[in-house]
Write an enzyme that holds these catalytic residues in place. Structure first.
Site, PDB file in Angstrom:
ATOM      1  N   ASP A   8      -6.311   0.021  -6.102  1.00 28.78           N
ATOM      2  CA  ASP A   8      -5.771   1.352  -5.214  1.00 28.78           C
ATOM      3  C   ASP A   8      -4.288   0.815  -4.400  1.00 28.78           C
ATOM      4  O   ASP A   8      -3.885  -0.773  -3.916  1.00 28.78           O
ATOM      5  CB  ASP A   8      -7.145   0.298  -3.912  1.00 28.78           C
ATOM      6  CG  ASP A   8      -6.745   1.214  -2.408  1.00 28.78           C
ATOM      7  OD1 ASP A   8      -7.989   2.343  -2.628  1.00 28.78           O
ATOM      8  OD2 ASP A   8      -6.061   1.230  -1.854  1.00 28.78           O
ATOM      9  N   ASP A 107      -5.412   8.301  -4.167  1.00 39.02           N
ATOM     10  CA  ASP A 107      -4.739   6.272  -4.107  1.00 39.02           C
ATOM     11  C   ASP A 107      -5.612   4.748  -4.931  1.00 39.02           C
ATOM     12  O   ASP A 107      -5.268   4.611  -5.121  1.00 39.02           O
ATOM     13  CB  ASP A 107      -4.687   5.794  -3.119  1.00 39.02           C
ATOM     14  CG  ASP A 107      -4.932   4.974  -2.659  1.00 39.02           C
ATOM     15  OD1 ASP A 107      -6.459   5.404  -2.154  1.00 39.02           O
ATOM     16  OD2 ASP A 107      -4.548   4.029  -1.619  1.00 39.02           O
ATOM     17  N   GLU A 108      -6.758   5.855  -5.819  1.00 41.76           N
ATOM     18  CA  GLU A 108      -7.461   4.766  -6.582  1.00 41.76           C
ATOM     19  C   GLU A 108      -7.697   5.171  -7.809  1.00 41.76           C
ATOM     20  O   GLU A 108      -7.954   6.334  -7.969  1.00 41.76           O
ATOM     21  CB  GLU A 108      -8.981   5.404  -5.677  1.00 41.76           C
ATOM     22  CG  GLU A 108      -8.608   4.046  -4.313  1.00 41.76           C
ATOM     23  CD  GLU A 108      -9.603   4.146  -3.433  1.00 41.76           C
ATOM     24  OE1 GLU A 108     -10.635   4.148  -3.824  1.00 41.76           O
ATOM     25  OE2 GLU A 108      -9.572   4.726  -2.192  1.00 41.76           O
TER      26      GLU A 108
HETATM   27  P1  TTP Z   1      -7.081   3.810   1.809  1.00 41.08           P
HETATM   28  O1  TTP Z   1      -6.838   3.820   0.335  1.00 41.08           O
HETATM   29  O2  TTP Z   1      -8.304   3.724   2.689  1.00 41.08           O
HETATM   30  O3  TTP Z   1      -6.090   3.349   2.635  1.00 41.08           O
HETATM   31  P2  TTP Z   1      -4.469   2.851   2.728  1.00 41.08           P
HETATM   32  O4  TTP Z   1      -3.947   3.339   0.702  1.00 41.08           O
HETATM   33  O5  TTP Z   1      -3.182   3.306   3.138  1.00 41.08           O
HETATM   34  O6  TTP Z   1      -4.502   1.115   2.980  1.00 41.08           O
HETATM   35  P3  TTP Z   1      -4.928   0.418   2.465  1.00 41.08           P
HETATM   36  O7  TTP Z   1      -5.864   1.059   0.876  1.00 41.08           O
HETATM   37  O8  TTP Z   1      -3.178  -0.583   1.572  1.00 41.08           O
HETATM   38  O9  TTP Z   1      -5.745  -0.684   3.034  1.00 41.08           O
HETATM   39  O10 TTP Z   1      -6.544   5.568   1.505  1.00 41.08           O
HETATM   40  C1  TTP Z   1      -5.869   5.522   0.989  1.00 41.08           C
HETATM   41  C2  TTP Z   1      -4.769   7.728   1.745  1.00 41.08           C
HETATM   42  O11 TTP Z   1      -6.051   8.581   2.510  1.00 41.08           O
HETATM   43  C3  TTP Z   1      -3.782   6.822   3.409  1.00 41.08           C
HETATM   44  O12 TTP Z   1      -2.910   6.387   2.528  1.00 41.08           O
HETATM   45  C4  TTP Z   1      -3.733   7.864   3.931  1.00 41.08           C
HETATM   46  C5  TTP Z   1      -5.255   8.849   3.588  1.00 41.08           C
HETATM   47  N1  TTP Z   1      -6.799   8.096   4.623  1.00 41.08           N
HETATM   48  C6  TTP Z   1      -6.660   9.601   5.762  1.00 41.08           C
HETATM   49  O13 TTP Z   1      -5.955  10.614   5.467  1.00 41.08           O
HETATM   50  N2  TTP Z   1      -7.514   9.441   6.304  1.00 41.08           N
HETATM   51  C7  TTP Z   1      -8.353   8.612   6.533  1.00 41.08           C
HETATM   52  O14 TTP Z   1      -9.439   7.966   7.896  1.00 41.08           O
HETATM   53  C8  TTP Z   1      -7.817   6.799   5.410  1.00 41.08           C
HETATM   54  C9  TTP Z   1      -9.267   6.165   5.549  1.00 41.08           C
HETATM   55  C10 TTP Z   1      -7.468   7.317   4.316  1.00 41.08           C
HETATM   56 MG    MG Z   2      -5.136   2.515  -0.205  1.00 39.65          MG
HETATM   57 MG    MG Z   3      -7.499   4.308  -1.252  1.00 35.40          MG
END
Ligand code: TTP
Ligand code: MG
Ligand code: MG
Length: 351
Positions: A8, A107-108
């Site tokens: 991730d 992103d996963e």
């Molecule tokens: P995540 O992987 O949940 O979050 P992140 O990558 O920003 O941070 P980390 O993994 O380090 O905790 O989400 C991936 C992307 O999805 C994030 O960069 C932006 C988008 N997203 C939104 O648009 N709204 C949201 O509520 C969430 C959680 C994520």
């Molecule tokens: Mg992330």
């Molecule tokens: Mg994510």
């Protein structure tokens, strides 16, 4: 035996912005939804880097609240196409390892490392992290475990910029003190219901009877029971060759006319859903694309927690996304697309 390696990306949208604008690195800023009228009043924070999280700012917080915390906060509107193309590069890099993979969201990615010991998976994870950093220039966190859900939980636990291996021997201790809200896919509502039943930690939940949980939550209860007991071994489901299913229409549409907007989006959702059903596919990401008569393009996406194949849920999600359409301009093209596809067989739709 297969070991799951779950990647991730860290603060993904904001990290992509740092890549585009290196001067932002280490600065406090947010990436937010650019609602058209007054983005400060209407928009939410999509994500921010860890420097900004120190202020208490986080994903889904109203932008107006973020600006209350830090009035001179730098703000960037999302550039979804750039994040999507960056995501594709990451997926291609991970595919080159030759394992079966499942793209779980923008992103996963989960990778199934067949006949791979935990030691070897740890070595591989270090290499993957270094490669993503060298070739793409972005940080990530990796979780390794015997099932997809536990690999994802290990990944969440090692955030940011970490690696964590969670083995069968460690899983019970790992889960014991965690609040029930940390069960993947459990929102506040289900968390509250579990607490009302006397289960505040995952350890306590593991003492619940499977029959009682099934009675209360149906299939989701069965899943909770398996996770709480450390016996869940969800495998990955390879994504289908088709990357997306979409339908679009040339229109002359006044976005302020909600009845017209809902009618056309209802039709497009119906067509996309019918095509997905025909191909036996479930989907997780829903995208609404709009082209205005000045030929600017507006794209809004949402990745759900679970795979769906319901036209009602699809339509509801699309209508939610349509709130961001600029009602002051005329629309001349509108489209609905679903992506992050998996085949129906062998996949549970839990919620
Ligand atoms: P995540 O992987 O949940 O979050 P992140 O990558 O920003 O941070 P980390 O993994 O380090 O905790 O989400 C991936 C992307 O999805 C994030 O960069 C932006 C988008 N997203 C939104 O648009 N709204 C949201 O509520 C969430 C959680 C994520
Ligand atoms: Mg992330
Ligand atoms: Mg994510």
């Amino acid at each position: 035996m297969s070991t799951i390696i779950y990647v991730d990306m860290d603060y993904f949208f904001a990290a992509c912005e740092e890549l585009k604008h290196p001067e932002l690195k280490g600065k406090q800023f947010v990436v937010g939804t650019s609602a058209f009228e007054d983005r400060m009043l209407k928009g939410v924070v999509q994500t921010c880097n860890y420097e900004t999280r120190k202020l208490g700012i986080h994903s889904a917080m109203p932008l107006i609240e973020a600006f209350r915390i830090k009035p001179d906060l730098a703000y960037l509107p999302e550039d979804y196409e750039y994040y999507e193309s960056t995501s594709k590069k990451i997926v291609d890099l991970l595919k080159s390892y030759g394992f079966r993979i499942e793209v779980d969201s923008i992103d996963e990615v989960a990778m199934e490392a067949l006949d791979t010991s935990y030691d070897r998976a740890l070595e591989l994870s270090k290499e993957i992290k270094a490669r993503i950093n060298d070739r793409i220039g972005l940080p990530c966190t990796i979780g390794v475990s015997f099932g997809k859900t536990f690999a994802k939980m290990a990944c969440d636990d090692a955030k940011p910029n970490g690696i964590k291996v969670l083995t069968e021997a460690d899983v019970k201790d790992f889960l014991r003190e965690k609040p029930v809200e940390e069960l993947p896919g459990i929102g506040k509502k289900t968390g509250d219901r579990l607490r009302a039943m006397g289960f505040d930690t995952i350890g306590r939940l593991s003492k619940a009877s499977a029959v009682a949980l099934y009675g209360e939550f149906g299939e989701a209860g069965r899943y909770m029971f398996l996770i709480a007991n450390g016996t869940e071994t969800e495998k990955i489901v390879e994504n289908e060759e088709a990357q997306s299913i979409g339908r679009e229409r040339a229109v002359r549409l006044n976005p302020a006319d909600r009845i017209e907007v809902e009618s056309i989006l209802g039709k497009l959702s119906g067509e996309v859903s019918a095509e997905a059903k025909k191909q036996n596919l479930l989907y997780k990401t829903v995208t609404l694309k709009v082209r205005y008569n000045d030929f600017t393009i507006h794209i809004k996406s949402m990745t759900l927690n679970h795979y769906i194949n319901s036209v009602e849920l699809l339509n509801e999600t699309v209508l939610g996304l349509s709130r961001y359409i600029d009602a002051t301009k005329e629309v001349n093209k509108i489209g609905v697309k679903v992506s992050t596809l998996v085949s129906m067989k062998g996949q549970n739709t839990l919620f």
